[in-house]
Design a protein around this motif. Structure first.
Motif, PDB file in Angstrom:
ATOM      1  N   ALA A  67       0.822  -1.213   0.000  1.00  0.00           N
ATOM      2  CA  ALA A  67       0.000   0.000   0.000  1.00  0.00           C
ATOM      3  C   ALA A  67       0.853   1.258   0.000  1.00  0.00           C
ATOM      4  O   ALA A  67       0.594   2.234  -0.731  1.00  0.00           O
ATOM      5  N   VAL A  68       1.907   1.223   0.852  1.00  0.00           N
ATOM      6  CA  VAL A  68       2.781   2.401   0.924  1.00  0.00           C
ATOM      7  C   VAL A  68       3.488   2.641  -0.403  1.00  0.00           C
ATOM      8  O   VAL A  68       3.590   3.775  -0.891  1.00  0.00           O
ATOM      9  N   VAL A  69       3.974   1.560  -1.003  1.00  0.00           N
ATOM     10  CA  VAL A  69       4.667   1.698  -2.285  1.00  0.00           C
ATOM     11  C   VAL A  69       3.718   2.224  -3.358  1.00  0.00           C
ATOM     12  O   VAL A  69       4.061   3.110  -4.158  1.00  0.00           O
ATOM     13  N   ALA A  70       2.474   1.695  -3.359  1.00  0.00           N
ATOM     14  CA  ALA A  70       1.499   2.145  -4.362  1.00  0.00           C
ATOM     15  C   ALA A  70       1.175   3.633  -4.202  1.00  0.00           C
ATOM     16  O   ALA A  70       1.130   4.398  -5.181  1.00  0.00           O
ATOM     17  N   VAL A  71       0.953   4.021  -2.928  1.00  0.00           N
ATOM     18  CA  VAL A  71       0.645   5.435  -2.676  1.00  0.00           C
ATOM     19  C   VAL A  71       1.820   6.321  -3.069  1.00  0.00           C
ATOM     20  O   VAL A  71       1.660   7.396  -3.670  1.00  0.00           O
ATOM     21  N   SER A  72       3.031   5.875  -2.769  1.00  0.00           N
ATOM     22  CA  SER A  72       4.228   6.657  -3.115  1.00  0.00           C
ATOM     23  C   SER A  72       4.345   6.836  -4.624  1.00  0.00           C
ATOM     24  O   SER A  72       4.677   7.927  -5.118  1.00  0.00           O
ATOM     25  N   LEU A  73       4.070   5.744  -5.351  1.00  0.00           N
ATOM     26  CA  LEU A  73       4.144   5.830  -6.804  1.00  0.00           C
ATOM     27  C   LEU A  73       3.099   6.790  -7.370  1.00  0.00           C
ATOM     28  O   LEU A  73       3.367   7.561  -8.295  1.00  0.00           O
ATOM     29  N   ILE A  74       1.884   6.737  -6.807  1.00  0.00           N
ATOM     30  CA  ILE A  74       0.808   7.626  -7.275  1.00  0.00           C
ATOM     31  C   ILE A  74       1.173   9.091  -7.026  1.00  0.00           C
ATOM     32  O   ILE A  74       1.023   9.957  -7.898  1.00  0.00           O
ATOM     33  N   VAL A  75       1.653   9.361  -5.804  1.00  0.00           N
ATOM     34  CA  VAL A  75       2.034  10.736  -5.462  1.00  0.00           C
ATOM     35  C   VAL A  75       3.151  11.237  -6.361  1.00  0.00           C
ATOM     36  O   VAL A  75       3.140  12.383  -6.863  1.00  0.00           O
ATOM     37  N   ALA A  76       4.147  10.394  -6.603  1.00  0.00           N
ATOM     38  CA  ALA A  76       5.266  10.789  -7.458  1.00  0.00           C
ATOM     39  C   ALA A  76       4.809  11.071  -8.889  1.00  0.00           C
ATOM     40  O   ALA A  76       5.257  12.016  -9.536  1.00  0.00           O
ATOM     41  N   THR A  77       3.876  10.235  -9.371  1.00  0.00           N
ATOM     42  CA  THR A  77       3.354  10.430 -10.729  1.00  0.00           C
ATOM     43  C   THR A  77       2.603  11.756 -10.844  1.00  0.00           C
ATOM     44  O   THR A  77       2.761  12.507 -11.814  1.00  0.00           O
ATOM     45  N   ILE A  78       1.760  12.029  -9.828  1.00  0.00           N
ATOM     46  CA  ILE A  78       0.993  13.287  -9.840  1.00  0.00           C
ATOM     47  C   ILE A  78       1.918  14.493  -9.821  1.00  0.00           C
ATOM     48  O   ILE A  78       1.741  15.470 -10.565  1.00  0.00           O
ATOM     49  N   ASN A  79       2.956  14.433  -8.968  1.00  0.00           N
ATOM     50  CA  ASN A  79       3.902  15.563  -8.899  1.00  0.00           C
ATOM     51  C   ASN A  79       4.626  15.771 -10.223  1.00  0.00           C
ATOM     52  O   ASN A  79       4.864  16.903 -10.663  1.00  0.00           O
ATOM     53  N   ALA A  80       4.976  14.685 -10.872  1.00  0.00           N
ATOM     54  CA  ALA A  80       5.659  14.795 -12.163  1.00  0.00           C
ATOM     55  C   ALA A  80       4.758  15.434 -13.204  1.00  0.00           C
ATOM     56  O   ALA A  80       5.198  16.287 -13.988  1.00  0.00           O
ATOM     57  N   LEU A  81       3.495  15.011 -13.190  1.00  0.00           N
ATOM     58  CA  LEU A  81       2.545  15.591 -14.133  1.00  0.00           C
ATOM     59  C   LEU A  81       2.338  17.083 -13.880  1.00  0.00           C
ATOM     60  O   LEU A  81       2.253  17.886 -14.812  1.00  0.00           O
ATOM     61  N   LEU A  82       2.256  17.464 -12.599  1.00  0.00           N
ATOM     62  CA  LEU A  82       2.059  18.877 -12.257  1.00  0.00           C
ATOM     63  C   LEU A  82       3.251  19.721 -12.688  1.00  0.00           C
ATOM     64  O   LEU A  82       3.100  20.830 -13.203  1.00  0.00           O
ATOM     65  N   ARG A  83       4.469  19.161 -12.471  1.00  0.00           N
ATOM     66  CA  ARG A  83       5.662  19.907 -12.873  1.00  0.00           C
ATOM     67  C   ARG A  83       5.691  20.096 -14.393  1.00  0.00           C
ATOM     68  O   ARG A  83       6.010  21.161 -14.900  1.00  0.00           O
ATOM     69  N   ARG A  84       5.317  19.034 -15.101  1.00  0.00           N
ATOM     70  CA  ARG A  84       5.305  19.123 -16.552  1.00  0.00           C
ATOM     71  C   ARG A  84       4.246  20.109 -17.040  1.00  0.00           C
ATOM     72  O   ARG A  84       4.473  20.865 -17.984  1.00  0.00           O
ATOM     73  N   THR A  85       3.081  20.115 -16.362  1.00  0.00           N
ATOM     74  CA  THR A  85       2.003  21.042 -16.745  1.00  0.00           C
ATOM     75  C   THR A  85       2.416  22.487 -16.514  1.00  0.00           C
ATOM     76  O   THR A  85       2.164  23.379 -17.341  1.00  0.00           O
ATOM     77  N   ARG A  86       3.084  22.740 -15.367  1.00  0.00           N
ATOM     78  CA  ARG A  86       3.534  24.104 -15.081  1.00  0.00           C
ATOM     79  C   ARG A  86       4.565  24.564 -16.110  1.00  0.00           C
ATOM     80  O   ARG A  86       4.529  25.701 -16.581  1.00  0.00           O
ATOM     81  N   LYS A  87       5.474  23.689 -16.460  1.00  0.00           N
ATOM     82  CA  LYS A  87       6.468  24.038 -17.469  1.00  0.00           C
ATOM     83  C   LYS A  87       5.810  24.296 -18.816  1.00  0.00           C
ATOM     84  O   LYS A  87       6.165  25.249 -19.526  1.00  0.00           O
ATOM     85  N   SER A  88       4.831  23.440 -19.139  1.00  0.00           N
ATOM     86  CA  SER A  88       4.128  23.619 -20.418  1.00  0.00           C
ATOM     87  C   SER A  88       3.352  24.934 -20.436  1.00  0.00           C
ATOM     88  O   SER A  88       3.358  25.670 -21.424  1.00  0.00           O
ATOM     89  N   GLY A  89       2.669  25.259 -19.302  1.00  0.00           N
ATOM     90  CA  GLY A  89       1.912  26.514 -19.217  1.00  0.00           C
ATOM     91  C   GLY A  89       2.820  27.726 -19.312  1.00  0.00           C
ATOM     92  O   GLY A  89       2.495  28.711 -19.986  1.00  0.00           O
TER      93      GLY A  89
END
Length: 386
Positions: free
Chosen positions: A51-73
């Motif tokens: 569960a911890v590993v899954a949650v960590s992966l989800i959080v990391a994925t979301i942060n990566a997407l947000l960083r990419r979106t901010r850079k794109s914007g």
């Protein structure tokens, strides 16, 4: 995040290895809201790790997407701003070439990509220059409160567009604009044009002090304007009746009646209505008092021989100063008006030897023509044209 995973891994390892080392794997019973869950300690530890590993992966994925979106914007915003700058540059080049409609279209496109007060203000100016007053006002509003104080120029431009097609409306809107007490020379020059075209002579008289102060006219233009305004006012009264014209003259103060341009305006009006003797009388009094010069009377053709005192004044002045050019011409004009063409010819002969005035040679031609000497008349007219 990494240290949290390490801590959890150590806790899970302890939970597994502890019971195993003691020979007792242990069980866990969880009850909540009528639900129960039973499992071994080892299974619970494995589930927790997953569960911890899954949650960590989800959080990391979301942060990566947000960083990419901010850079794109940010990249898109920079691109829009760069495009807006290019459009503004193009629009300014069009302005310099007086292509106001093309400039307006470029500024409008630029504003869509980068909204700024400066672009809106330039769009307003472009619209104003191509007589799109509705758009000019719209963009002036977009520019903000700092630019609203310049709205008077939009009003003035609209008035300028109306002054030939709808003089009454132009005069009405001009009156509203002048209530703001503007100081700009353009406004007072425009007011002069509008009121002359709409024949609002009384209104012109009322604002004459402001025209003198702010319009920037030179002395010659001001003198012509004053004479025109007062002359037209006298004509308005004279069309009503002779008495109305006289009463208008008498309604002026003594100092006003002694002012040269007012006296000349009244004399012009009297001549217009065929009151030659009264005209000559007004001129005579002005000359006697020094309110007028003989040159002013000569240039306007206001000398008539049917007022004896004027003739005497001219003759007496010439006795004291026989070579006075202004009075020599006045004597010629009076003699010509009295049909004494020989006297007129003698006066002009004395004057014209050293004269290069077109008016003098034309008058000499008229005198020779009246005397029946067509050849000398033709010679005089030819010199007038030279």
């Amino acid at each position: 995040m990494k240290w949290l995973i390490v801590v959890l891994a150590l806790m899970v390892a302890g939970a597994i290895l502890g019971p195993i080392s003691s020979g007792n794997a242990g069980y866990v019973l969880i009850q909540f809201a009528g639900w129960s869950f039973e499992t071994s300690v080892i299974a619970l530890a494995i589930i927790t790790v997953i569960a911890v590993v899954a949650v960590s992966l989800i959080v990391a994925t979301i942060n990566a997407l947000l960083r990419r979106t901010r850079k794109s914007g940010k990249w898109l915003a920079q691109r829009r701003e760069q495009r807006a700058k290019q459009l503004v540059k193009t629009a300014q080049l069009e302005l310099l070439q007086h292509n106001y409609m093309d400039a307006l279209q470029c500024f409008e496109k630029a504003y869509k990509k980068h909204s700024s007060a400066g672009i809106a203000a330039q769009a307003s100016y472009s619209a104003q220059q191509c007589n799109e007053y509705g758009k000019a006002e719209f963009w002036r509003d977009k520019a903000g409160a700092d630019y609203l104080k310049t709205n008077w120029i939009l009003k003035a431009k609209r008035i300028e567009s109306l002054k030939s097609s709808d003089t009454s409306e132009a005069a009405r809107e001009m009156q509203e604009l002048l209530q703001r007490d503007p100081k700009d020379p353009y406004i007072w020059q425009l007011a002069t044009e509008v009121y002359i075209k709409s024949e609002r002579w009384q209104q012109l008289t009322d604002i004459m002090p402001s025209i003198e102060r702010y319009a920037g006219f030179d002395d010659k233009r001001l003198a012509e304007l004053k004479h025109q305004v007062m002359y037209q006012r006298f004509l308005e009264e004279g069309r009503k009746s002779d008495d109305a014209l006289f009463q208008q003259w008498r309604s002026l103060s003594k100092s006003e009646r002694n002012t040269d341009w007012i006296r000349l305006s009244y004399a012009d009006a009297l001549r217009h209505f065929g009151k030659k003797e009264a005209c000559a009388k007004i001129i005579y009094k002005g000359l006697k008092r020094g309110d007028l010069s003989i040159e002013q009377a000569n240039s306007r053709g206001l000398l008539f021989a049917n007022y004896a005192k004027l003739v005497e004044h001219v003759q007496d002045t010439l006795k004291r100063n026989p070579d006075h050019k202004g009075y020599l011409r006045a004597l010629a004009l009076l003699a010509f008006d009295n049909k004494d063409y020989s006297l007129a010819q003698r006066a002009m002969s004395k004057l014209i030897d050293n004269s290069d005035s077109t008016e003098d040679w034309v008058l000499m031609g008229d005198i020779y023509n009246a005397l029946g000497d067509s050849q000398l008349a033709a010679n005089a007219y030819q010199k007038a044209l030279a």
